[in-house]
Scaffold this motif. Structure first.
Motif, PDB file in Angstrom:
ATOM      1  N   ASP A 120       5.459  -1.696 -10.622  1.00  0.00           N
ATOM      2  CA  ASP A 120       4.180  -1.372 -11.253  1.00  0.00           C
ATOM      3  C   ASP A 120       3.963   0.130 -11.349  1.00  0.00           C
ATOM      4  N   THR A 121       4.554   0.885 -10.428  1.00  0.00           N
ATOM      5  CA  THR A 121       4.436   2.345 -10.465  1.00  0.00           C
ATOM      6  C   THR A 121       5.575   3.001 -11.231  1.00  0.00           C
ATOM      7  N   GLY A 122       6.491   2.203 -11.759  1.00  0.00           N
ATOM      8  CA  GLY A 122       7.628   2.745 -12.502  1.00  0.00           C
ATOM      9  C   GLY A 122       8.774   3.174 -11.625  1.00  0.00           C
ATOM     10  N   ALA A 123       8.724   2.835 -10.330  1.00  0.00           N
ATOM     11  CA  ALA A 123       9.769   3.276  -9.401  1.00  0.00           C
ATOM     12  C   ALA A 123      10.711   2.152  -9.007  1.00  0.00           C
ATOM     13  N   GLY A 124      10.553   0.979  -9.604  1.00  0.00           N
ATOM     14  CA  GLY A 124      11.422  -0.142  -9.275  1.00  0.00           C
ATOM     15  C   GLY A 124      12.709  -0.119 -10.076  1.00  0.00           C
TER      16      GLY A 124
ATOM     17  N   CYS B  12       3.580  -4.853 -15.508  1.00  0.00           N
ATOM     18  CA  CYS B  12       4.284  -3.623 -15.157  1.00  0.00           C
ATOM     19  C   CYS B  12       4.719  -2.856 -16.406  1.00  0.00           C
ATOM     20  N   PRO B  13       4.755  -1.530 -16.327  1.00  0.00           N
ATOM     21  CA  PRO B  13       5.132  -0.731 -17.491  1.00  0.00           C
ATOM     22  C   PRO B  13       6.649  -0.612 -17.652  1.00  0.00           C
TER      23      PRO B  13
ATOM     24  N   HIS C 116       0.831  -1.207   0.000  1.00  0.00           N
ATOM     25  CA  HIS C 116       0.000   0.000   0.000  1.00  0.00           C
ATOM     26  C   HIS C 116       0.867   1.260   0.000  1.00  0.00           C
ATOM     27  N   LEU C 117       1.873   1.286   0.836  1.00  0.00           N
ATOM     28  CA  LEU C 117       2.761   2.457   0.911  1.00  0.00           C
ATOM     29  C   LEU C 117       3.531   2.651  -0.386  1.00  0.00           C
ATOM     30  N   ALA C 118       3.909   1.558  -1.028  1.00  0.00           N
ATOM     31  CA  ALA C 118       4.624   1.663  -2.307  1.00  0.00           C
ATOM     32  C   ALA C 118       3.742   2.300  -3.367  1.00  0.00           C
TER      33      ALA C 118
ATOM     34  N   GLU D 136      17.046  -4.358 -12.375  1.00  0.00           N
ATOM     35  CA  GLU D 136      17.549  -5.661 -11.919  1.00  0.00           C
ATOM     36  C   GLU D 136      16.480  -6.442 -11.163  1.00  0.00           C
ATOM     37  N   TRP D 137      15.553  -5.724 -10.531  1.00  0.00           N
ATOM     38  CA  TRP D 137      14.423  -6.410  -9.910  1.00  0.00           C
ATOM     39  C   TRP D 137      13.590  -7.110 -10.970  1.00  0.00           C
ATOM     40  N   ALA D 138      13.316  -6.391 -12.064  1.00  0.00           N
ATOM     41  CA  ALA D 138      12.503  -6.978 -13.129  1.00  0.00           C
ATOM     42  C   ALA D 138      13.171  -8.239 -13.682  1.00  0.00           C
ATOM     43  N   ARG D 139      14.458  -8.208 -13.827  1.00  0.00           N
ATOM     44  CA  ARG D 139      15.174  -9.380 -14.352  1.00  0.00           C
ATOM     45  C   ARG D 139      15.091 -10.539 -13.356  1.00  0.00           C
TER      46      ARG D 139
END
Length: 503
Positions: free
Chosen positions: A84-88, A111-112, A58-60, A91-94
């Motif tokens: 999902d908010t574009g703030a990650g 995720c975008p 929720h906070l994210a 390397e996390w996505a990978r």
């Protein structure tokens, strides 16, 4: 559930040091209330996120956490929320692209702005649910590539993606230029070509109702067509060809499209399905001739939808007002009426038309006041919440029509404290009016005490900052938990009491 602590967690006047104390004892409900506080510090957000991953998610999403605050191994759901908010981080996505948990790969696929190598990995995933999720949200190039996927479920998701190129959407409708799909969710599980059309839930729990395949993936192809017909990127020429299709759902998918030729409107206006005709009636692209034909439709839902069409002719709307249950709602065509049209509507002999106009909140003072003096109660109920009405006019409405207008008068943003007290003293009392008074910014202590007598107005009054502090404290022990919670959330609750209540 601890109603008192949940209320305190939402109390805007709760001191920061007490917020810290609540964080240490917070359960799921309290944590969500704390996470929604606009005054939550970054340090407090971190402390909350460390207690529960659901709260961290929720906070994210609320932008209260950054990539530096999250460990993707310890809190994968929160890391996916940041992606999902574009703030990650890339390397996390990978990392998640090869995660053994299917649900995480599926979440990542939606995720975008994913790196190209990540989308390539997801597109080759062994789980169709992951590839289909990617197809639903991906870029035009990848959507075009996935349109050729051998699984019909993936193609159906491509058809719903508004980023899919128009030419590709047309191919999905016609089949031209695409190899036939080889599989669907049904034939993944069952031997074909044997029909498996189920009227209710499919024996395979994860299949949609009515799913069937005789070798041609019929139900999935039908869904793909429906998605493409509803997709605004699909070329009109390709969509128009389905106006005479035997499937009512496919014809219905066309009715809201603004780009169809008039001859298609004519066919849909005669459709046997009222839902199709109703969506057509609300379509702002439909010309006046077809709208007039729809005004005589036997279905009240069709006529009601027509009234909500922003381009319905005013004379047609006026005729609908007297024959169709529209209610005192601001219709788009009324909102767009010119000054000359407003004057004409205000003098209509039909009170139903005047009621529709009275739903506007930007009327010239002269017209507003004239409608406030109307003899018809439904016109007064519609105009009563209009800003700028004098107390004398609002009291006059009550004197003339009593309980019929009382609740609407209480919603007027300019209603004075004395007028609201007058409303609460009305005999017989009107419960709905008490609820409106209880949430009104100008309500005073005497009004709010009267509102406490109504069960549904009681929690609203308990949360009102004008309620006397001793009464608020007394309501903390109310038998109804939601009333006690509202009292605990009241910003007028004394700080000493907040301190005493906080563990």
């Amino acid at each position: 559930m601890n109603h008192i602590l949940s209320g305190l967690a939402a109390n805007p006047a709760l001191p920061s040091e007490l917020v810290d104390r609540l964080i240490t004892v917070a359960d799921d409900e309290i944590a969500i209330e704390l996470a929604a506080r606009p005054d939550l510090s970054h340090a407090q957000a971190l402390a909350l996120a460390a207690r529960d991953e659901g709260t961290a998610v929720h906070l994210a999403y609320e932008g209260r956490l950054t990539s530096a605050d999250i460990d993707p191994v310890a809190q994968p759901r929160a890391a996916l929320a940041l992606l999902d908010t574009g703030a990650g981080l890339p390397e996390w996505a990978r990392r998640f692209a090869t995660d053994p948990v299917i649900e995480r790969r599926e979440k990542l696929a939606a995720c975008p702005d994913l790196p190209p190598d990540v989308t390539d990995t997801l597109a080759a995933d062994s789980e169709i649910v992951v590839v289909a999720e990617l197809a639903l949200w991906t870029t035009p190039d990848m959507a075009a590539r996935l349109a050729r996927h051998p699984h019909a479920e993936v193609r159906s998701a491509v058809a719903a993606n508004e980023a899919t190129p128009p030419a590709v959407l047309e191919m999905l409708l016609t089949g031209d230029g695409l190899p036939p799909a080889l599989r669907c969710l049904v034939c993944d599980r069952e031997r074909t070509p044997t029909a498996h059309a189920y009227a209710y839930a499919h024996p395979a729990d994860d299949l949609p109702r009515g799913a069937f395949c005789t070798g041609s993936h019929e139900s999935t192809v039908h869904d793909m067509w429906r998605q493409a017909l509803s997709n605004p990127a699909t070329p009109a020429r390709a969509a128009a060809g389905f106006a005479g299709h035997s499937s009512a759902l496919l014809r219905w998918s066309l009715a809201a499209r603004p780009d169809l030729p008039p001859e298609v409107w004519g066919r849909l206006a005669d459709d046997p399905l009222p839902g199709t005709r109703a969506d057509l009636a609300e379509n702002p692209a439909v010309d006046a001739a077809h709208l007039r034909a729809l005004a005589t439709d036997v279905s009240p839902d069709v006529r009601r939808s027509l009234a909500h069409n922003p381009r319905v002719p005013l004379d047609l709307l006026a005729s609908l007002a007297g024959t169709t249950k529209i209610g005192a709602t601001l219709l788009p065509r009324i909102a767009a009426a010119t000054p000359a049209e407003v004057e004409s509507l205000a003098t209509s002999p039909d009170p139903a038309v005047r009621m529709l106009l009275a739903a506007r909140r930007d009327l010239p003072p002269a017209i507003r006041d004239a409608l406030a003096a109307d003899t018809d109660a439904k016109v007064l109920k519609s105009i009563a919440p209009h800003p700028g009405l004098s107390e004398a006019r609002l009291r006059d409405m009550i004197d003339r029509h009593g309980v019929r207008v009382l609740a609407k008068v209480a919603t007027n943003p300019d209603a004075s404290p004395s007028l609201l007290e007058h409303v609460t003293r009305h005999d017989p009392p009107v419960q709905k009016a008490l609820r409106e008074v209880a949430r009104h910014r100008n309500a005073t202590a005497p009004s709010l005490l009267a509102c406490l007598t109504d069960r549904r107005a009681r929690p609203l009054a308990a949360a009102h900052p004008s309620l006397p502090a001793p009464v608020i404290v007394e309501l903390l022990s109310d038998a109804e938990g939601h009333v006690a919670e509202a009292a605990a959330a009241n910003p007028s609750l004394p700080a000493a009491v907040m301190l005493k209540l906080t563990p």
